[in-house]
Design a protein around this motif. Structure first.
Motif, PDB file in Angstrom:
ATOM      1  N   PHE A  41      49.329  82.808  45.263  1.00 44.98           N
ATOM      2  CA  PHE A  41      50.131  81.589  45.094  1.00 44.98           C
ATOM      3  C   PHE A  41      50.168  81.148  43.632  1.00 44.98           C
ATOM      4  CE2 PHE A  41      48.906  81.297  49.606  1.00 44.98           C
ATOM      5  CZ  PHE A  41      50.157  81.131  50.179  1.00 44.98           C
ATOM      6  N   PHE A  42      49.194  81.641  42.836  1.00 38.34           N
ATOM      7  CA  PHE A  42      49.216  81.294  41.418  1.00 38.34           C
ATOM      8  C   PHE A  42      50.431  81.905  40.712  1.00 38.34           C
ATOM      9  CE2 PHE A  42      44.256  81.307  41.409  1.00 38.34           C
ATOM     10  CZ  PHE A  42      44.269  80.277  42.335  1.00 38.34           C
ATOM     11  N   LEU A  43      51.022  82.935  41.336  1.00 41.62           N
ATOM     12  CA  LEU A  43      52.154  83.629  40.713  1.00 41.62           C
ATOM     13  C   LEU A  43      53.480  82.911  40.930  1.00 41.62           C
ATOM     14  CD1 LEU A  43      51.258  87.281  41.833  1.00 41.62           C
ATOM     15  CD2 LEU A  43      50.883  86.251  39.589  1.00 41.62           C
TER      16      LEU A  43
ATOM     17  N   ILE B  62      51.289  84.011  29.979  1.00 38.85           N
ATOM     18  CA  ILE B  62      50.143  84.108  29.064  1.00 38.85           C
ATOM     19  C   ILE B  62      48.980  83.258  29.581  1.00 38.85           C
ATOM     20  CG2 ILE B  62      49.311  83.537  26.755  1.00 38.85           C
ATOM     21  CD1 ILE B  62      52.098  84.259  25.683  1.00 38.85           C
ATOM     22  N   ALA B  63      49.307  82.027  30.027  1.00 38.10           N
ATOM     23  CA  ALA B  63      48.261  81.153  30.568  1.00 38.10           C
ATOM     24  C   ALA B  63      47.599  81.789  31.788  1.00 38.10           C
ATOM     25  CB  ALA B  63      48.859  79.791  30.941  1.00 38.10           C
ATOM     26  N   LEU B  64      48.421  82.407  32.649  1.00 39.83           N
ATOM     27  CA  LEU B  64      47.873  83.078  33.829  1.00 39.83           C
ATOM     28  C   LEU B  64      46.987  84.263  33.416  1.00 39.83           C
ATOM     29  CD1 LEU B  64      47.765  83.471  36.913  1.00 39.83           C
ATOM     30  CD2 LEU B  64      49.815  84.906  36.703  1.00 39.83           C
ATOM     31  N   ALA B  65      47.437  85.016  32.435  1.00 41.42           N
ATOM     32  CA  ALA B  65      46.680  86.188  31.987  1.00 41.42           C
ATOM     33  C   ALA B  65      45.336  85.793  31.376  1.00 41.42           C
ATOM     34  CB  ALA B  65      47.502  86.965  30.966  1.00 41.42           C
TER      35      ALA B  65
ATOM     36  N   LEU C 240      38.191  85.002  37.855  1.00 43.34           N
ATOM     37  CA  LEU C 240      37.692  86.102  38.670  1.00 43.34           C
ATOM     38  C   LEU C 240      36.245  86.447  38.306  1.00 43.34           C
ATOM     39  CD1 LEU C 240      38.805  87.877  40.927  1.00 43.34           C
ATOM     40  CD2 LEU C 240      39.389  89.579  39.202  1.00 43.34           C
ATOM     41  N   ILE C 241      35.946  86.523  37.017  1.00 39.02           N
ATOM     42  CA  ILE C 241      34.580  86.832  36.565  1.00 39.02           C
ATOM     43  C   ILE C 241      33.612  85.729  36.999  1.00 39.02           C
ATOM     44  CG2 ILE C 241      33.114  87.144  34.536  1.00 39.02           C
ATOM     45  CD1 ILE C 241      35.574  88.437  33.168  1.00 39.02           C
TER      46      ILE C 241
ATOM     47  N   LEU D 285      45.294  73.786  35.501  1.00 40.10           N
ATOM     48  CA  LEU D 285      46.176  73.015  36.385  1.00 40.10           C
ATOM     49  C   LEU D 285      47.403  72.441  35.668  1.00 40.10           C
ATOM     50  CD1 LEU D 285      46.516  72.083  39.305  1.00 40.10           C
ATOM     51  CD2 LEU D 285      45.210  70.018  38.738  1.00 40.10           C
ATOM     52  N   PRO D 286      47.297  71.924  34.419  1.00 39.18           N
ATOM     53  CA  PRO D 286      48.509  71.412  33.745  1.00 39.18           C
ATOM     54  C   PRO D 286      49.558  72.502  33.487  1.00 39.18           C
ATOM     55  CG  PRO D 286      46.537  70.544  32.698  1.00 39.18           C
ATOM     56  CD  PRO D 286      46.088  71.609  33.639  1.00 39.18           C
ATOM     57  N   PHE D 287      49.153  73.761  33.402  1.00 35.52           N
ATOM     58  CA  PHE D 287      50.094  74.841  33.149  1.00 35.52           C
ATOM     59  C   PHE D 287      50.676  75.423  34.430  1.00 35.52           C
ATOM     60  CE2 PHE D 287      47.157  74.726  29.600  1.00 35.52           C
ATOM     61  CZ  PHE D 287      48.010  74.746  28.513  1.00 35.52           C
TER      62      PHE D 287
END
Length: 382
Positions: A47-49, A62-65, A72-73, A101-103
């Motif tokens: 859902f983040f996608l 970029i923010a997601l990457a 995950l780590i 969250l803001p992004f």
């Protein structure tokens, strides 16, 4: 008999090893299942996608990457480590949630992962509720400051509350099961100790009495063997019979002693005392008693007779059984030298058994010796 004991010990050890192996396998299977569901839950991060795909902006990707690998780590570290490392991983998880969250308003589900594990770490449910409240408040503050999509945040808050409360219930249930397991183990340990003490007391009473009889009859047979060989042979035959009976009684004691009855025990006491030239007078012998009380009284009679034969130098013994005010009063007295000052292991075992039934035991030994047992009694008849 030693061979049978070795076989029993071997079988018990095998059963214990099998039980421990089954418990280890069960615990490993539970951990494996929990780990599987923990990592399968990561599929919800798809859902983040949604927002990066809908926005078609490079900054969103970029923010997601950046955020997702850190999340995950931290998630793996929080799930697999202990102590300070785990708490650092939790802190990073929360920080990633607030920072990302803001992004990406759809990333409100990030907060679900740390709070899902938190109830299992915090033993105090109140602390888990406080942590959940602080997290929800932070999400609403960010929603107001950055003008985030209300529905996305509300959905995240909903899942945070529901999953936290659900896991709090399961965590509390898991802790209760652990406490119950510890309590059961403690009860099992105490039961084992109590059973060992019971066997020790019963073996003392059984063997002490029987060995005393064998010693007296052996001494008598030795005196008669020259003057009256037939009488000596009779005494030796009784010694053999007594020894076989003692072996059977020891086996019964190990398995759980059950008396043949108070009447039979008094008859045996009369014959045993007669061997030493002591007369027994019995009055008011009950016809029927509950098994627990009858067993205690049988062992008390046996221990008393053994002590009289060993130490008293008496010529006469009186036993009296009386019911008064719903209680059974038993007296065993002799006309011996008295002088009992300390309780040996036999008398201590007798007192423990009597007190376990809510009774009292007292001894007077100024002139002769008088032992009195007072038991609560409701089911006996005379």
């Amino acid at each position: 008999m030693s061979g049978e004991g070795a076989v029993v010990d071997c079988n018990e050890n095998n059963e214990n090893e099998k039980l421990e192996r089954v418990l280890r396998e069960k615990k490993w299977a539970e951990r494996k299942a929990r780990r599987f569901f923990r990592y399968i839950s990561l599929t919800y991060t798809v859902f983040f996608l949604i927002e990066p795909i809908l926005r078609h902006e490079r900054d969103a990707w970029i923010a997601l990457a950046i955020a997702y690998p850190i999340f995950l780590i931290s998630f793996i570290a929080a799930a697999e480590t202990r102590g300070r490392t785990r708490w650092v991983a939790y802190t990073v998880l929360f920080a990633v949630g607030y920072a990302y969250l803001p992004f990406n308003a759809g990333a409100s589900g990030l907060f679900v992962y740390p709070v899902a594990m938190l109830p299992f770490i915090l033993k105090n449910p109140r602390k888990a509720l406080i942590a959940m409240g602080a997290q929800v408040s932070g999400m609403f503050v960010e929603m107001a400051i950055f003008q985030l999509n209300h529905w996305s945040v509300f959905i995240g808050v909903f899942f945070v509350v529901v999953i936290t409360l659900t896991n709090m219930y399961y965590a509390e249930q898991e802790r209760s099961n652990a406490k119950l397991k510890l309590a059961n183990e403690e009860i099992e340990h105490l039961a084992t100790v109590a059973e060992r003490e019971r066997i020790a007391r019963d073996l003392h009473d059984l063997l002490g009495h029987t060995l005393t009889v064998i010693a007296l009859k052996s001494e008598l047979a030795g005196k008669l063997i020259a003057s009256d060989p037939n009488a000596a042979a009779s005494e030796i035959a009784e010694i053999q019979q007594t020894s076989r009976k003692a072996l059977a009684e020891v086996r019964e004691a190990v398995l759980g002693y059950r008396s043949q009855g108070l009447s039979a025990e008094v008859d045996r006491a009369r014959k045993t005392l007669a061997t030493a030239g002591i007369k027994l007078v019995c009055d008011g012998l009950p016809n029927e008693l509950p098994i627990a009380e009858e067993t205690v009284l049988c062992l008390a009679v046996r221990e008393s007779v053994t002590n009289i034969m060993r130490h008293s130098e008496a010529t006469e013994v009186w036993m009296q059984f009386r019911f008064r005010d719903g209680r059974l009063h038993v007296t065993v007295a002799d006309n011996g030298k008295g002088g009992v000052k300390e309780e040996g292991s036999g008398l201590r075992g007798m007192r423990e058994r009597v007190e376990a039934l809510g009774g009292r035991l007292s001894i007077q030994s100024e002139v002769g010796t008088q032992l009195t047992i007072d038991l609560p009694q409701g089911a006996a008849t005379v």
